[in-house]
Design an enzyme around this catalytic site. Sequence first.
Site, mmCIF file in Angstrom:
data_model
loop_
_atom_site.group_PDB
_atom_site.id
_atom_site.type_symbol
_atom_site.label_atom_id
_atom_site.label_comp_id
_atom_site.label_asym_id
_atom_site.label_seq_id
_atom_site.Cartn_x
_atom_site.Cartn_y
_atom_site.Cartn_z
ATOM 1 C CB VAL A 169 -0.942 0.003 1.220
ATOM 2 C CG1 VAL A 169 -1.765 1.292 1.269
ATOM 3 C CG2 VAL A 169 -1.864 -1.218 1.188
ATOM 4 C CE1 TYR A 170 6.179 5.007 2.548
ATOM 5 C CE2 TYR A 170 7.492 3.296 1.485
ATOM 6 C CZ TYR A 170 7.377 4.561 2.030
ATOM 7 O OH TYR A 170 8.477 5.383 2.063
ATOM 8 C CD GLN A 171 7.641 0.639 -2.338
ATOM 9 O OE1 GLN A 171 7.684 1.844 -2.051
ATOM 10 N NE2 GLN A 171 8.680 -0.005 -2.829
#
Length: 231
Positions: A141-143
């Site tokens: 999700v961060y990426q």
Amino acid sequence: MRRMRPSGRTVGSMRIVIAGGHGQIALRLEKLLAARGDEVAGIIRKAEQSDDLRAAGAEPVLLDLESASVEEVAERLRGADAAVFAAGAGPGSGSARKDTVDKGAAVLFADAAVRAGVRRFVVVSSMGADPEHEGTEIFDVYQRAKGAADEYVRGLDALDWTILRPGMLTNDAGTGQVRLEVHTGRGPVPRDDVAAVLAELLDTPATAGLTLELISGSAPVSVAVKSVAGN
């Protein structure tokens, strides 16, 4: 020789505003910039972080980028020579805050820079950031969030942007020796060296329009930055 900024200030007196001013890389960067004579402000959302910024030589600016308006952020950016987005939801945060901070706050900060007329814009991103990144883990999700933010910034013609994507961050002492290229392959890099590269990028406007990966290497920071700038 001391070069002049667009604002008329000399090299030793840029005003730089950093989002995520209490982050580990940001605090290192603030210390480097203040030591060379720049005027630095760091945006923070907790008043108790102010003393750490002052100790680094930066002016604390209290503002929550998850709830502020574009105009409120632009007001803090007016008169700056450059802006650095170094904010992040941080480890332990859920997927919702990856969206509101790593993506949402980055978009907000970029829009505010455009409104404030601050062209030079440097982003601390993540190696592998990609809006189409697959996976369901928090890091995935961060990426995606970082990738979407990077893509948004790259679409803003009013900004002279540079996106820096470090490899695996460590707290080892910096060596001042890095590898900085469009594609480096994966590897570690001390936060000290990331901050040193950011300081050099801010002083090298010819790196505008580049998305760069960074890991430890064998080139001195200034040489590595000049090389990607075509000097």
